[in-house]
Design a protein around this motif. Structure first.
Motif, PDB file in Angstrom:
ATOM      1  N   PRO A 115      -6.879  89.501 -50.883  1.00 34.64           N
ATOM      2  CA  PRO A 115      -7.469  90.306 -51.124  1.00 34.64           C
ATOM      3  C   PRO A 115      -7.567  91.995 -50.748  1.00 34.64           C
ATOM      4  CG  PRO A 115      -7.970  88.231 -50.895  1.00 34.64           C
ATOM      5  CD  PRO A 115      -6.705  88.238 -50.166  1.00 34.64           C
ATOM      6  N   SER A 116      -9.389  92.599 -51.998  1.00 34.43           N
ATOM      7  CA  SER A 116      -9.643  93.362 -51.177  1.00 34.43           C
ATOM      8  C   SER A 116      -9.851  93.389 -49.656  1.00 34.43           C
ATOM      9  CB  SER A 116     -10.321  94.149 -51.962  1.00 34.43           C
ATOM     10  OG  SER A 116      -9.390  94.500 -53.040  1.00 34.43           O
ATOM     11  N   GLU A 117     -10.745  92.501 -49.125  1.00 35.75           N
ATOM     12  CA  GLU A 117     -12.103  91.343 -48.838  1.00 35.75           C
ATOM     13  C   GLU A 117     -11.831  89.765 -48.446  1.00 35.75           C
ATOM     14  OE1 GLU A 117     -13.337  93.873 -46.699  1.00 35.75           O
ATOM     15  OE2 GLU A 117     -13.313  95.570 -47.742  1.00 35.75           O
ATOM     16  N   THR A 118     -12.133  89.620 -47.517  1.00 35.22           N
ATOM     17  CA  THR A 118     -12.189  88.089 -47.148  1.00 35.22           C
ATOM     18  C   THR A 118     -13.608  87.958 -46.354  1.00 35.22           C
ATOM     19  OG1 THR A 118     -10.278  87.967 -47.749  1.00 35.22           O
ATOM     20  CG2 THR A 118     -11.364  86.193 -46.076  1.00 35.22           C
ATOM     21  N   GLU A 119     -14.476  87.587 -46.419  1.00 33.95           N
ATOM     22  CA  GLU A 119     -15.330  87.722 -45.577  1.00 33.95           C
ATOM     23  C   GLU A 119     -15.923  86.310 -45.270  1.00 33.95           C
ATOM     24  OE1 GLU A 119     -18.226  91.066 -45.281  1.00 33.95           O
ATOM     25  OE2 GLU A 119     -17.398  91.473 -47.825  1.00 33.95           O
ATOM     26  N   ALA A 120     -16.936  85.892 -44.495  1.00 29.03           N
ATOM     27  CA  ALA A 120     -17.414  84.653 -44.209  1.00 29.03           C
ATOM     28  C   ALA A 120     -18.944  85.152 -43.787  1.00 29.03           C
ATOM     29  CB  ALA A 120     -16.632  83.901 -43.233  1.00 29.03           C
ATOM     30  N   CYS A 121     -19.880  83.985 -43.860  1.00 29.04           N
ATOM     31  CA  CYS A 121     -21.011  83.589 -43.248  1.00 29.04           C
ATOM     32  C   CYS A 121     -21.641  82.500 -42.896  1.00 29.04           C
ATOM     33  CB  CYS A 121     -21.993  83.965 -44.599  1.00 29.04           C
ATOM     34  SG  CYS A 121     -22.248  85.448 -45.328  1.00 29.04           S
ATOM     35  N   TYR A 122     -21.799  83.030 -41.284  1.00 28.42           N
ATOM     36  CA  TYR A 122     -22.369  81.773 -40.870  1.00 28.42           C
ATOM     37  C   TYR A 122     -24.456  81.613 -40.028  1.00 28.42           C
ATOM     38  CZ  TYR A 122     -17.699  82.471 -39.681  1.00 28.42           C
ATOM     39  OH  TYR A 122     -16.250  82.241 -39.828  1.00 28.42           O
ATOM     40  N   ILE A 123     -24.634  80.906 -39.928  1.00 27.18           N
ATOM     41  CA  ILE A 123     -26.262  80.551 -40.026  1.00 27.18           C
ATOM     42  C   ILE A 123     -26.592  80.458 -38.690  1.00 27.18           C
ATOM     43  CG2 ILE A 123     -26.157  78.637 -40.694  1.00 27.18           C
ATOM     44  CD1 ILE A 123     -29.099  79.407 -42.368  1.00 27.18           C
ATOM     45  N   TYR A 124     -27.326  80.877 -38.493  1.00 25.28           N
ATOM     46  CA  TYR A 124     -27.606  80.889 -36.172  1.00 25.28           C
ATOM     47  C   TYR A 124     -28.185  79.258 -36.823  1.00 25.28           C
ATOM     48  CZ  TYR A 124     -27.537  85.608 -34.785  1.00 25.28           C
ATOM     49  OH  TYR A 124     -27.262  86.855 -34.896  1.00 25.28           O
ATOM     50  N   THR A 125     -28.416  78.579 -36.108  1.00 21.31           N
ATOM     51  CA  THR A 125     -29.308  77.454 -35.424  1.00 21.31           C
ATOM     52  C   THR A 125     -30.770  77.558 -35.503  1.00 21.31           C
ATOM     53  OG1 THR A 125     -28.429  76.354 -33.360  1.00 21.31           O
ATOM     54  CG2 THR A 125     -27.177  75.973 -35.379  1.00 21.31           C
ATOM     55  N   LEU A 126     -31.047  76.594 -35.412  1.00 21.15           N
ATOM     56  CA  LEU A 126     -33.141  76.460 -35.172  1.00 21.15           C
ATOM     57  C   LEU A 126     -33.108  75.624 -34.171  1.00 21.15           C
ATOM     58  CD1 LEU A 126     -34.839  76.340 -38.734  1.00 21.15           C
ATOM     59  CD2 LEU A 126     -34.109  78.815 -36.966  1.00 21.15           C
ATOM     60  N   ASN A 127     -33.198  76.478 -33.001  1.00 19.24           N
ATOM     61  CA  ASN A 127     -34.074  75.410 -31.881  1.00 19.24           C
ATOM     62  C   ASN A 127     -35.520  74.514 -32.325  1.00 19.24           C
ATOM     63  OD1 ASN A 127     -33.072  76.736 -30.002  1.00 19.24           O
ATOM     64  ND2 ASN A 127     -33.957  78.431 -30.469  1.00 19.24           N
ATOM     65  N   ASP A 128     -35.542  73.179 -32.098  1.00 15.16           N
ATOM     66  CA  ASP A 128     -36.796  71.891 -31.922  1.00 15.16           C
ATOM     67  C   ASP A 128     -37.620  72.486 -31.851  1.00 15.16           C
ATOM     68  OD1 ASP A 128     -34.651  70.625 -31.818  1.00 15.16           O
ATOM     69  OD2 ASP A 128     -35.099  70.474 -29.162  1.00 15.16           O
ATOM     70  N   ASP A 129     -38.122  74.060 -31.487  1.00  8.75           N
ATOM     71  CA  ASP A 129     -39.151  74.631 -31.478  1.00  8.75           C
ATOM     72  C   ASP A 129     -39.252  75.526 -32.816  1.00  8.75           C
ATOM     73  OD1 ASP A 129     -38.261  76.526 -30.434  1.00  8.75           O
ATOM     74  OD2 ASP A 129     -39.261  76.853 -29.468  1.00  8.75           O
TER      75      ASP A 129
END
Length: 260
Positions: A115-129
């Motif tokens: 592929p010209s590009e291979t990419e991935a997204c990672y989402i932050y997690t949320l704290n209890d508050d």
């Protein structure tokens, strides 16, 4: 003497991105039968990475496959599936700015292509508050995709059709939408609502490109939650800035007596 049919096992595996369909010629004393893994039982993954794995764990797996980690052009803009509709362009509704990180990888192949590009997204997690944990290593993998640009693949339509045929051999026809003047898409959804989407872009142009995206079930809901958290953080930051500026004015503005 009755001849006994010996066991014959034939496994033909077509690998697209780690998800596999196995065609087995089973053995028995009677007529052999062909069995194919059903679409309903196939779980879609991107290169066999578990959905919601941490960035650290996902990248261990990718590096083991030969990936080299690169910097993405817009590394803070995590995307929805619609974020890869256009090459090098996203709308505000297609992304969450500051909600995670995007990483580009080189050195990987898919279905016989580089592929010209291979990419991935990672989402932050949320704290209890409800605040955002911005540790990138613990951000969670939810979306991976390949891009085939016209400068690497002059016959974009040919690439699309080849990938379409391979995906259909694994997962059936899928849902094809060719009504748009600019796009044609083919989409497959597994029993858990994970999704694969193949897109041909610029179909009315001389330069055509292809994207192949894999996204986790529930990704849009988590992105909505993250957008709300980002908005709340921005509002709190703006309020703090206003308060700071107000205090600065109180201490730096001349008094009426000083003005006289």
């Amino acid at each position: 003497m009755k001849k006994r049919l010996f066991i014959v096992l034939l496994v033909a595996t077509i690998s697209i991105t780690g998800s596999q369909a196995s065609f087995v010629l089973a053995s028995s004393d009677s007529e052999p039968s062909a069995e194919q893994t059903s679409d309903e039982k196939s779980t879609f993954t991107f290169r066999d990475i578990q959905w919601w794995d941490t960035k650290t764990d996902a990248e261990k797996q990718l590096v083991a496959e030969g990936a080299e980690i690169q910097t993405a052009a817009f590394e803070d803009n995590i995307l929805r599936m619609s974020g890869i509709d256009y090459a090098n362009s996203t709308g505000a509704k297609d992304r969450v700015e500051g909600g995670g990180t995007v990483v580009r990888y080189s050195g990987l192949k898919v279905a016989g292509y580089t592929p010209s590009e291979t990419e991935a997204c990672y989402i932050y997690t949320l704290n209890d508050d409800g605040s955002i944990n911005k540790d990138k290593d613990s951000a969670q993998f939810y979306f991976g995709w390949y891009t085939f640009e016209s400068y690497d693949y002059a016959d974009g339509e040919g690439v699309y059709n080849d990938l379409l045929q391979k995906l259909q051999s694994l997962y059936g026809d899928g849902a094809i939408n060719s009504d748009d003047d600019y796009f044609t898409t083919s989409t497959w959804t597994d029993a858990d609502n994970n999704q694969i989407r193949l897109l041909l872009g610029g179909k009315n142009k001389d330069y055509k490109y292809v994207t192949l995206g894999y996204i986790a079930a529930g990704a849009d809901e988590k992105l909505d939650e993250m957008q709300a958290a980002v908005d709340a953080e921005n509002i709190a930051s703006e309020a703090a800035d206003r308060e700071k500026n107000k205090n600065c004015l109180l201490y730096t503005s001349p008094s009426p007596r000083d003005r006289g």
